[in-house]
Design a protein around this motif. Structure first.
Motif, PDB file in Angstrom:
ATOM      1  N   SER A 384      -0.384   8.027 -10.347  1.00  0.00           N
ATOM      2  CA  SER A 384      -0.382   8.041 -11.651  1.00  0.00           C
ATOM      3  C   SER A 384      -0.341   6.997 -12.737  1.00  0.00           C
ATOM      4  O   SER A 384      -0.442   6.884 -13.891  1.00  0.00           O
ATOM      5  N   ILE A 385      -0.086   5.788 -12.043  1.00  0.00           N
ATOM      6  CA  ILE A 385      -0.110   4.550 -12.674  1.00  0.00           C
ATOM      7  C   ILE A 385      -1.322   4.244 -13.109  1.00  0.00           C
ATOM      8  O   ILE A 385      -1.471   3.535 -14.407  1.00  0.00           O
ATOM      9  N   LEU A 386      -2.213   4.368 -12.538  1.00  0.00           N
ATOM     10  CA  LEU A 386      -3.782   4.117 -12.987  1.00  0.00           C
ATOM     11  C   LEU A 386      -4.031   4.699 -14.170  1.00  0.00           C
ATOM     12  O   LEU A 386      -4.847   4.252 -15.051  1.00  0.00           O
ATOM     13  N   ARG A 387      -3.552   5.981 -14.719  1.00  0.00           N
ATOM     14  CA  ARG A 387      -3.767   6.397 -15.824  1.00  0.00           C
ATOM     15  C   ARG A 387      -2.937   5.718 -17.112  1.00  0.00           C
ATOM     16  O   ARG A 387      -3.045   6.281 -18.208  1.00  0.00           O
ATOM     17  N   HIS A 388      -2.037   4.693 -16.756  1.00  0.00           N
ATOM     18  CA  HIS A 388      -1.428   4.181 -17.756  1.00  0.00           C
ATOM     19  C   HIS A 388      -1.933   2.643 -18.058  1.00  0.00           C
ATOM     20  O   HIS A 388      -1.264   1.983 -18.755  1.00  0.00           O
ATOM     21  N   ASP A 389      -3.121   2.496 -17.702  1.00  0.00           N
ATOM     22  CA  ASP A 389      -4.168   1.449 -17.962  1.00  0.00           C
ATOM     23  C   ASP A 389      -3.095  -0.023 -17.693  1.00  0.00           C
ATOM     24  O   ASP A 389      -3.221  -0.850 -18.613  1.00  0.00           O
ATOM     25  N   PRO A 390      -2.889  -0.157 -16.364  1.00  0.00           N
ATOM     26  CA  PRO A 390      -2.172  -1.424 -16.206  1.00  0.00           C
ATOM     27  C   PRO A 390      -3.258  -2.527 -15.891  1.00  0.00           C
ATOM     28  O   PRO A 390      -4.266  -2.321 -15.383  1.00  0.00           O
ATOM     29  N   ASP A 391      -2.760  -3.680 -15.987  1.00  0.00           N
ATOM     30  CA  ASP A 391      -3.296  -4.915 -15.573  1.00  0.00           C
ATOM     31  C   ASP A 391      -2.809  -5.522 -14.237  1.00  0.00           C
ATOM     32  O   ASP A 391      -3.568  -5.899 -13.544  1.00  0.00           O
ATOM     33  N   VAL A 392      -1.537  -5.465 -14.254  1.00  0.00           N
ATOM     34  CA  VAL A 392      -0.739  -5.808 -12.711  1.00  0.00           C
ATOM     35  C   VAL A 392       0.155  -4.800 -12.461  1.00  0.00           C
ATOM     36  O   VAL A 392       0.886  -4.014 -13.230  1.00  0.00           O
ATOM     37  N   ILE A 393       0.065  -4.369 -11.114  1.00  0.00           N
ATOM     38  CA  ILE A 393       0.857  -3.520 -10.259  1.00  0.00           C
ATOM     39  C   ILE A 393       1.632  -4.021  -9.408  1.00  0.00           C
ATOM     40  O   ILE A 393       1.201  -4.865  -8.427  1.00  0.00           O
ATOM     41  N   MET A 394       2.779  -3.614  -9.224  1.00  0.00           N
ATOM     42  CA  MET A 394       3.647  -4.239  -8.055  1.00  0.00           C
ATOM     43  C   MET A 394       4.282  -2.723  -7.151  1.00  0.00           C
ATOM     44  O   MET A 394       4.779  -2.142  -7.978  1.00  0.00           O
ATOM     45  N   VAL A 395       3.939  -3.003  -6.060  1.00  0.00           N
ATOM     46  CA  VAL A 395       4.406  -1.946  -5.156  1.00  0.00           C
ATOM     47  C   VAL A 395       5.529  -2.431  -4.308  1.00  0.00           C
ATOM     48  O   VAL A 395       5.345  -3.366  -3.728  1.00  0.00           O
ATOM     49  N   GLY A 396       6.585  -1.809  -4.283  1.00  0.00           N
ATOM     50  CA  GLY A 396       7.782  -2.308  -3.515  1.00  0.00           C
ATOM     51  C   GLY A 396       7.516  -2.482  -2.057  1.00  0.00           C
ATOM     52  O   GLY A 396       7.904  -3.712  -1.520  1.00  0.00           O
ATOM     53  N   GLU A 397       6.839  -1.656  -1.606  1.00  0.00           N
ATOM     54  CA  GLU A 397       6.571  -1.883  -0.049  1.00  0.00           C
ATOM     55  C   GLU A 397       5.536  -0.995   0.463  1.00  0.00           C
ATOM     56  O   GLU A 397       5.281   0.103  -0.026  1.00  0.00           O
ATOM     57  N   VAL A 398       4.526  -1.414   1.231  1.00  0.00           N
ATOM     58  CA  VAL A 398       3.527  -0.655   1.642  1.00  0.00           C
ATOM     59  C   VAL A 398       3.933  -0.321   3.180  1.00  0.00           C
ATOM     60  O   VAL A 398       4.192  -1.059   4.033  1.00  0.00           O
ATOM     61  N   ARG A 399       4.352   0.947   3.138  1.00  0.00           N
ATOM     62  CA  ARG A 399       4.901   1.563   4.529  1.00  0.00           C
ATOM     63  C   ARG A 399       3.704   2.477   5.132  1.00  0.00           C
ATOM     64  O   ARG A 399       4.019   2.619   6.613  1.00  0.00           O
ATOM     65  N   ASP A 400       2.732   2.852   4.667  1.00  0.00           N
ATOM     66  CA  ASP A 400       2.028   3.812   5.428  1.00  0.00           C
ATOM     67  C   ASP A 400       0.515   3.749   4.831  1.00  0.00           C
ATOM     68  O   ASP A 400       0.100   2.990   3.997  1.00  0.00           O
ATOM     69  N   LEU A 401      -0.380   4.425   5.649  1.00  0.00           N
ATOM     70  CA  LEU A 401      -2.076   4.240   5.352  1.00  0.00           C
ATOM     71  C   LEU A 401      -2.168   4.794   3.842  1.00  0.00           C
ATOM     72  O   LEU A 401      -2.981   3.914   3.188  1.00  0.00           O
ATOM     73  N   GLU A 402      -1.817   5.820   3.530  1.00  0.00           N
ATOM     74  CA  GLU A 402      -2.246   6.140   1.917  1.00  0.00           C
ATOM     75  C   GLU A 402      -1.800   5.241   1.254  1.00  0.00           C
ATOM     76  O   GLU A 402      -2.751   4.906   0.228  1.00  0.00           O
ATOM     77  N   THR A 403      -0.406   4.905   1.138  1.00  0.00           N
ATOM     78  CA  THR A 403      -0.264   3.594   0.103  1.00  0.00           C
ATOM     79  C   THR A 403      -0.996   2.394   0.211  1.00  0.00           C
ATOM     80  O   THR A 403      -1.739   2.078  -0.824  1.00  0.00           O
ATOM     81  N   ALA A 404      -1.416   1.976   1.428  1.00  0.00           N
ATOM     82  CA  ALA A 404      -2.137   0.937   1.845  1.00  0.00           C
ATOM     83  C   ALA A 404      -3.555   0.996   1.162  1.00  0.00           C
ATOM     84  O   ALA A 404      -4.121   0.096   0.446  1.00  0.00           O
ATOM     85  N   GLU A 405      -4.068   2.224   1.362  1.00  0.00           N
ATOM     86  CA  GLU A 405      -5.480   2.438   1.126  1.00  0.00           C
ATOM     87  C   GLU A 405      -5.629   2.549  -0.405  1.00  0.00           C
ATOM     88  O   GLU A 405      -6.564   1.838  -1.126  1.00  0.00           O
ATOM     89  N   ILE A 406      -4.761   3.152  -1.187  1.00  0.00           N
ATOM     90  CA  ILE A 406      -4.705   3.244  -2.576  1.00  0.00           C
ATOM     91  C   ILE A 406      -4.634   1.899  -3.267  1.00  0.00           C
ATOM     92  O   ILE A 406      -5.144   1.446  -4.057  1.00  0.00           O
ATOM     93  N   ALA A 407      -3.516   1.262  -2.766  1.00  0.00           N
ATOM     94  CA  ALA A 407      -3.472  -0.250  -3.299  1.00  0.00           C
ATOM     95  C   ALA A 407      -4.763  -1.272  -3.078  1.00  0.00           C
ATOM     96  O   ALA A 407      -5.018  -1.909  -3.869  1.00  0.00           O
TER      97      ALA A 407
END
Length: 724
Positions: A384-407
């Motif tokens: 959902s963040i990608l639809r808000h036109d971000p320049d910088v994104i902070m992900v609190g923690e990468v815990r799984d494969l799905e989150t890591a691949e999307i990041a």
């Protein structure tokens, strides 16, 4: 009419030039109308310091001035005086010898007050002078935090008052120091929160056990017990209920863990309390984290030096890529992330974070709280963040494969991403991502850097002194690993312990950081799935500063102690077991040629101590060994075909490394393939090794190597052979 002591103090201050007569005359009139006296009034208005007043009174009245933090308070003296008496007259009993009780007061008592205390306690009274704050703290320390409140609760029977408190769904700010008017559990909880805040605690642990309750504060990363009266065990349920009410938790539910938050104000500062409860056999255990609402984040305040700041500056100014901050829980990863965001938080950038939980609120940053119960996890939030036109994104923690691949894919599409991983060092971040299933090509192409971080305690500046008790081995290790000419260049400091640091010798914390920048060489190693250890060695060869070396620099700067660094950072093991000493010897010899008798004697002393420093036993039995030619690094070894093997016999072998004779010299640090034939074992042990020393012996060379990729099974074989 002014008391005799006030008149004496007034005259002495004027005589010594601490105050003018026309200044003190109006104040002495006002002091006569109050119960506090002249001294406290002068201190309150900032006209004369407390130390000056105590020194003047001690001199004029012939009393001793003491620092309560530096003296031992006798248990017999505390048992002689009831808490209500000590609190009423505002003194702390110090010594009880025979029929004489010594009490510490912040202002001398008049004759009438002394007679009242003598009559009540039935003993002679001797006064010593101490600061008012020290007296107050000593009463809490000796009798226990909240002891007076608990006594009043027991007297008034108001311990169940919290049961009638109404829970509100709206968030409110409670001013802790204004809610101390009555003796209740509310007041008791407020005292705990206020005491923890003033002692700089980051966490409060309230832990029930069978027949007792422990209250502990985490200060500068270390837990300390807080003295509380034993009677607090009778109020653990009302205390837990009060804390739950503050944080809008279910006070009926005692079987399941619960998490909540509350906002309070202490000494004008608003704190965000993160509250967690878990059930135990003796009741619910509570942990409260104290987070300042208005906190300024700055990379400079992390304790980074100039070179680290330059690397940080380049990383956070990149247009895209991922920067991972790694380390265990409590290593300051979130603080570093917020400092990075604060540095680039401008009106021209859209910054969005997704966290669990949102620890600090930052103006100008859109922050999302993960709510797993409704399906809002890191992966879904990132989409959902990608639809808000971000320049910088902070992900609190990468815990799984799905989150890591999307990041990773977000970084590849032109966004700068910050996140955290739980690993022990920077290079292990690569291994962690590959282990959870991220393809090496995604890691190599999307990640810009891995930063490993630890927090160490700062030496208290008020009691800092040189530590001459440190053994020479520590100075030698620091000099060796930082490549200093001599251990004499190493000066170590420590905190002696004082009132400011609560006699711990430490005040505050700072970060030591290991920054692994992903360059072309590291990318190629990631693609080949090279082990983390080899990536670390390649990065160090390119100039990376390890956690241990970063820590040693902080020691040299007088900011922390060697014990803090040794505990917080992994040891720089260039090899296993025996070769740790070989590496030391080689680094020292490469720094300079030591020809003086003093240095030669030192080297002989080191040689005699070799057996005590080895993790593996060794033997000089003849063992057949074959070796190839030397290569600069693993990459060169893999590219080129192996040359002809040379046969030799070991002069010295262990499960960590060996010494053999070669017809040609080998550069220190080069890589060589080794085959070892152990008697009575089928086949050969094969591995690569690093050259640590090469010395000319007659017409040949004596080469010492350490094993790099020896398997655990082969290492056990070697160790068993040596022992037998």
């Amino acid at each position: 009419m002014a008391s005799n002591i006030d008149s004496l103090l007034q005259k002495a201050l004027i005589e010594k030039g601490h105050i003018a007569a026309n200044t003190v005359d109006p104040i002495i009139t006002q002091a006569a109308q109050t119960s506090g006296g002249l001294g406290p009034l002068l201190i309150q208005r900032g006209i004369v310091s407390e130390d000056i007043i105590l020194s003047v009174l001690a001199d004029k009245l012939g009393l001793e001035k003491v620092e309560l933090g530096q003296i031992q308070i006798q248990k017999a003296a505390i048992e002689k005086v009831a808490l209500k008496v000590a609190e009423y007259y505002k003194f702390v009993p110090v010594r009880f010898e025979g029929k004489k009780l010594t009490i510490a007061v912040s202002f001398p008592y008049d004759t009438r007050t002394l007679d009242a205390i003598r009559t009540h306690l039935g003993c002679q009274i001797e006064m010593v002078l101490a600061r008012a704050g020290e007296v107050s703290d000593a009463i809490k320390k000796c009798y226990g935090l909240g002891a007076g409140t608990i006594d009043k609760i027991l007297e008034t029977g108001s311990q169940n008052k919290t049961g009638s408190e109404a829970s509100s769904s709206t968030e409110k700010v409670e001013e802790i120091e204004k809610l101390a008017g009555d003796a209740s559990v509310i007041n008791l909880v407020n005292q705990i929160l206020s005491d923890a805040y003033h002692k700089r605690a980051t966490d409060i642990h309230i832990e029930p056990y069978r027949g007792k309750v422990k209250v502990r504060y985490r200060i500068d990363g270390v837990l300390y017990n807080t003295n509380v009266p034993n009677e607090i065990k009778n109020f653990i349920m009302p205390i837990v209920s009060r804390i739950k009410i503050m944080s809008n938790l279910n006070i009926i539910e005692k079987r399941l863990p619960q998490d909540g938050r509350a906002i309070v104000k202490i000494t004008g500062e608003t704190l965000d309390l993160r509250i967690s409860s878990i059930p135990t056999p003796s009741g619910e255990s509570i942990v409260i984290r104290l987070l300042p609402m208005a906190r300024l984040f700055s990379l400079e305040k992390l304790g980074l030096d100039k070179s680290e700041m330059e690397i940080f500056g380049k990383l956070i100014s990149k247009p895209h890529g991922i920067v991972y901050i790694t380390g265990p829980t409590g290593s300051g990863k979130s603080t570093t992330l917020y400092a990075c965001l604060s540095s680039i938080n401008t009106d021209e950038r859209k910054i969005i974070t997704i966290e669990d939980p949102v620890e600090y609120e930052m103006e100008g940053v859109t922050q999302i709280q993960v709510v797993p119960s409704i399906g809002l996890d890191f992966a879904k939030g990132l989409r959902s963040i990608l639809r808000h036109d971000p320049d910088v994104i902070m992900v609190g923690e990468v815990r799984d494969l799905e989150t890591a691949e999307i990041a990773a894919r977000i970084a590849l599409t032109g966004h700068l991403v910050f996140s955290t991983l739980h690993t022990n060092d920077a290079a292990s971040g690569v291994t962690r991502l590959v282990d959870i299933g991220v393809e090496p090509y995604l890691v190599a192409s999307s990640v810009e850097a891995f930063l490993a971080q630890r927090l160490v305690r700062l030496i208290c500046s008020h009691c800092k002194e040189e530590d001459k008790s440190q053994p020479d081995e520590v100075r030698e290790q620091i000099a060796r690993e930082l490549r200093l000419p001599s251990k004499r260049d190493v000066t170590i400091y420590k905190g002696k312990g004082c009132d400011k640091c609560n006699s711990t010798g430490f005040w505050g914390r700072l970060a030591i950081i290991e920054i692994l920048v992903i360059d072309e060489t590291i990318r190629q190693m990631i693609m080949r799935r090279v082990p983390a250890g080899e990536i670390t060695k390649a990065a160090v060869a390119s100039g990376m500063r390890t956690l241990r070396r970063s820590g040693w620099l902080k020691v040299l700067a007088g900011q922390t102690t060697p014990e803090e660094i040794i505990e917080a950072s992994p040891e720089e093991v260039k090899s296993v077991g025996e070769t740790a000493f070989v590496f030391k010897k080689n680094e020292e010899s490469s720094q300079q040629e030591e020809t003086s008798e003093e240095n030669n004697a030192a080297q002989e002393k080191k040689k005699k101590s070799i057996p005590e420093k080895r993790a593996f036993g060794r033997t000089n039995a003849d063992v057949s060994v074959w070796h190839g030619r030397a290569y600069k690094n693993h990459a060169e070894l893999r590219k080129e075909e192996s040359g002809p093997e040379q046969f030799s016999v070991t002069k010295d072998i262990s499960a960590g490394g060996l010494v053999f004779i070669s017809n040609e010299t080998m550069p220190v640090g080069s890589i060589v393939e080794i085959k070892i034939e152990i008697p009575h074992e089928s086949g050969c042990i094969e591995c690569t090794a690093r050259v640590e020393r090469a010395e000319k012996k007659d017409d040949a060379y004596e080469v010492a190597v350490c094993f790099l990729d020896l398997t655990s099974a082969d290492r056990r074989k070697l160790d068993t052979f040596v022992k037998e």
